[in-house]
Write a protein that holds these residues in place. Structure first.
Motif, PDB file in Angstrom:
ATOM      1  N   UNK A 153       1.037  -0.991   0.170  1.00 18.73           N
ATOM      2  CA  UNK A 153      -0.215  -0.124   0.138  1.00 18.73           C
ATOM      3  C   UNK A 153       0.854   1.180   0.088  1.00 18.73           C
ATOM      4  N   UNK A 154       2.069   1.233   0.417  1.00 24.71           N
ATOM      5  CA  UNK A 154       2.585   2.405   0.490  1.00 24.71           C
ATOM      6  C   UNK A 154       2.307   3.632   1.332  1.00 24.71           C
ATOM      7  N   UNK A 155       2.218   4.853   0.623  1.00 25.44           N
ATOM      8  CA  UNK A 155       1.828   5.625   1.510  1.00 25.44           C
ATOM      9  C   UNK A 155       0.291   6.095   1.595  1.00 25.44           C
ATOM     10  N   UNK A 156      -0.282   4.833   1.114  1.00 26.71           N
ATOM     11  CA  UNK A 156      -2.174   4.760   1.510  1.00 26.71           C
ATOM     12  C   UNK A 156      -2.504   3.677   2.439  1.00 26.71           C
ATOM     13  N   UNK A 157      -0.909   3.101   3.032  1.00 24.01           N
ATOM     14  CA  UNK A 157      -1.388   2.127   3.881  1.00 24.01           C
ATOM     15  C   UNK A 157      -2.396   3.081   5.397  1.00 24.01           C
ATOM     16  N   UNK A 158      -1.779   4.337   5.622  1.00 24.16           N
ATOM     17  CA  UNK A 158      -2.138   4.805   6.785  1.00 24.16           C
ATOM     18  C   UNK A 158      -3.794   5.380   6.537  1.00 24.16           C
ATOM     19  N   UNK A 159      -4.212   5.155   5.405  1.00 20.95           N
ATOM     20  CA  UNK A 159      -6.017   6.278   4.998  1.00 20.95           C
ATOM     21  C   UNK A 159      -6.158   4.969   4.757  1.00 20.95           C
ATOM     22  N   UNK A 160      -5.704   3.688   4.617  1.00 22.96           N
ATOM     23  CA  UNK A 160      -6.488   2.835   4.118  1.00 22.96           C
ATOM     24  C   UNK A 160      -7.746   1.947   5.151  1.00 22.96           C
ATOM     25  N   UNK A 161      -8.807   1.942   4.244  1.00 21.10           N
ATOM     26  CA  UNK A 161      -9.886   1.478   5.626  1.00 21.10           C
ATOM     27  C   UNK A 161      -9.185   0.030   5.783  1.00 21.10           C
ATOM     28  N   UNK A 162      -9.706  -0.608   6.787  1.00 23.48           N
ATOM     29  CA  UNK A 162      -9.687  -1.982   7.228  1.00 23.48           C
ATOM     30  C   UNK A 162     -10.286  -3.190   6.276  1.00 23.48           C
ATOM     31  N   UNK A 163     -11.132  -2.647   5.263  1.00 20.19           N
ATOM     32  CA  UNK A 163     -11.972  -3.331   4.599  1.00 20.19           C
ATOM     33  C   UNK A 163     -10.506  -3.510   3.318  1.00 20.19           C
ATOM     34  N   UNK A 164     -10.603  -2.908   2.522  1.00 15.84           N
ATOM     35  CA  UNK A 164      -9.130  -2.241   1.922  1.00 15.84           C
ATOM     36  C   UNK A 164      -8.237  -2.977   2.177  1.00 15.84           C
ATOM     37  N   UNK A 165      -7.853  -2.871   3.235  1.00 13.97           N
ATOM     38  CA  UNK A 165      -6.656  -3.714   4.149  1.00 13.97           C
ATOM     39  C   UNK A 165      -6.924  -5.009   4.061  1.00 13.97           C
ATOM     40  N   UNK A 166      -7.892  -5.871   3.674  1.00 16.65           N
ATOM     41  CA  UNK A 166      -8.728  -6.724   4.160  1.00 16.65           C
ATOM     42  C   UNK A 166      -8.746  -7.149   2.018  1.00 16.65           C
ATOM     43  N   UNK A 167      -8.689  -6.718   1.651  1.00 11.81           N
ATOM     44  CA  UNK A 167      -9.164  -7.083   0.125  1.00 11.81           C
ATOM     45  C   UNK A 167      -7.524  -7.212  -0.481  1.00 11.81           C
ATOM     46  N   UNK A 168      -6.344  -6.240  -0.382  1.00  8.71           N
ATOM     47  CA  UNK A 168      -5.507  -6.753  -0.456  1.00  8.71           C
ATOM     48  C   UNK A 168      -4.337  -7.965   0.322  1.00  8.71           C
ATOM     49  N   UNK A 169      -5.346  -7.870   0.854  1.00 10.13           N
ATOM     50  CA  UNK A 169      -4.786  -9.076   1.989  1.00 10.13           C
ATOM     51  C   UNK A 169      -5.261 -10.564   0.879  1.00 10.13           C
ATOM     52  N   UNK A 170      -6.243 -10.151   0.817  1.00  6.59           N
ATOM     53  CA  UNK A 170      -6.578 -11.735  -0.743  1.00  6.59           C
ATOM     54  C   UNK A 170      -6.696 -11.920  -1.732  1.00  6.59           C
ATOM     55  N   UNK A 171      -5.982 -10.362  -2.305  1.00  7.79           N
ATOM     56  CA  UNK A 171      -5.898 -10.514  -3.704  1.00  7.79           C
ATOM     57  C   UNK A 171      -4.630 -10.780  -3.764  1.00  7.79           C
ATOM     58  N   UNK A 172      -3.575 -10.731  -3.098  1.00  6.68           N
ATOM     59  CA  UNK A 172      -1.764 -11.302  -3.336  1.00  6.68           C
ATOM     60  C   UNK A 172      -1.678 -12.229  -2.047  1.00  6.68           C
ATOM     61  N   UNK A 173      -2.628 -12.622  -1.457  1.00  8.39           N
ATOM     62  CA  UNK A 173      -2.094 -14.572  -0.425  1.00  8.39           C
ATOM     63  C   UNK A 173      -1.316 -13.954   0.781  1.00  8.39           C
TER      64      UNK A 173
END
Length: 361
Positions: free
Chosen positions: A80-100
């Motif tokens: 996520x880089x610079x977007x890590x702090x502003x990302x919501x929990x749902x967005x973080x979970x989507x990235x986790x699932x997309x990249x396993x």
């Protein structure tokens, strides 16, 4: 009396053998045990090394995934880089699932092995392209500069080590061994920074980093110009242990009975070095090349990072921080394979040159 002596003499097999022009009769058991050819000895050693390499590579791959799985780094910060702090929990979970990213390391290792069996190295999340493409694009830069530096260091060390070994205690020997000791204690990144400070920043003679000018395509002239400083840094970092090893081997060879006998027969100078000292001295240095390949790979990674060389070093660092399992495993296992191959080939070359050294595994 004459007939008696002749009969007694011929009854002794050693005397009979000397009368027939030979030293001793040949033992049929010894004659049947011929020494195997040098090709057979080398191939046998390579076969044993192959059997050892297979479980070693499996253990290395397991270790890579285990260590990466225990890493304190959060791979989301790299994705996520610079977007890590502003990302919501749902967005973080989507990235986790997309990249396993939520996958356990045993599952990730098994998936990687299964894909590898089908010739698929996987997808690199950090480079956003297949792992095979990342390696194909970056490997020529790493392999090219590493092999060139290794060849240059070996040639310089063997020639210079032979000269100072033949004339130990002289001024050239003291200067070379002193410089080698200093360089051996100097980390590669320090040598790299000194080269950048003097020749790139101070004199402006060479570029500071990269392999091309910004906006230009890769060209032979551009790559060679940018490769001068990293090539020198990597060569200088490898010379000390090769030089000191060759010097020690030459000193041992000079003190051997074979060389003393050659000198007693009037052989000296270049003829003595080429015909007697060099064949005995090159073998330890040749064997050392294979055992020091891990240091070559580590030194290449450091040099590439300092000079921004577009090799595999930066990709390895990025994959380790982001827990990019497919790329990290491919690079780590590939490095282990190169070390095993280099060690096996150097030892096989040593036993091919001199089968008497007795390497069996």
């Amino acid at each position: 009396m004459t007939a008696t002596v002749s009969a007694d003499s011929t009854s002794d097999p050693k005397v009979a053998a000397r009368q027939q022009g030979s030293e001793e009769p040949i033992d049929p058991g010894v004659a049947g045990r011929r020494r195997p050819s040098r090709n057979r000895v080398a191939l046998r050693l390579l076969a044993r090394r192959l059997l050892i390499a297979i479980p070693t590579i499996v253990l290395v791959s397991l270790g890579v995934f285990l260590v990466a799985g225990m890493s304190p780094f959060d791979p989301l910060t790299a994705h996520l880089g610079d977007r890590y702090q502003s990302a919501t929990e749902s967005q973080r979970e989507a990235v986790r699932e997309a990249y396993h990213l939520d996958q356990s390391w045993p599952s990730a290792w098994w998936d990687w092995c299964r894909n590898l069996m089908h010739g698929d190295l996987g997808w690199s999340a950090t480079q956003s392209q297949p792992v095979a493409d990342v390696i194909a694009a970056r490997m020529p830069f790493t392999v090219g500069i590493s092999l060139a530096a290794l060849l240059a260091a070996a040639v310089i060390s063997i020639i210079l080590g032979a000269v100072i070994g033949m004339r130990r205690g002289g001024l050239v020997d003291r200067v070379c061994t002193g410089l080698a000791a200093v360089l051996a204690a100097t980390p590669p990144f320090v040598v790299s920074l000194l080269l950048v400070s003097v020749f790139a920043v101070g004199l402006g003679a060479f570029p500071t980093s990269g392999a091309r000018r910004p906006g230009d395509d890769y060209s032979v002239d551009g790559i060679l110009t940018h490769a001068v400083l990293p090539f020198v840094a990597l060569t200088v970092s490898m010379i000390p242990w090769l030089l000191l090893s060759m010097r020690a081997a030459v000193i041992d060879a000079v003190d051997s009975d074979a060389v003393r006998g050659a000198r007693a027969r009037g052989i000296g100078g270049i003829r003595l070095l080429r015909g007697h000292v060099a064949p005995m001295s090159v073998l330890p240095t040749l064997a050392l090349l294979g055992t020091r390949l891990p240091e070559l790979i580590a030194g290449a990674a450091i040099v590439e990072t300092v000079f921004g060389w577009p090799g595999l070093a930066q990709a390895l660092v990025d994959s380790a921080v982001a827990l990019d399992f497919p790329l990290l495993a491919s690079l780590a296992v590939g490095s282990a394979v190169l070390v095993l191959i280099g060690s096996a080939l150097s030892d096989a070359a040593a036993v091919w040159i001199d089968p008497r050294i007795g390497l069996t595994a």
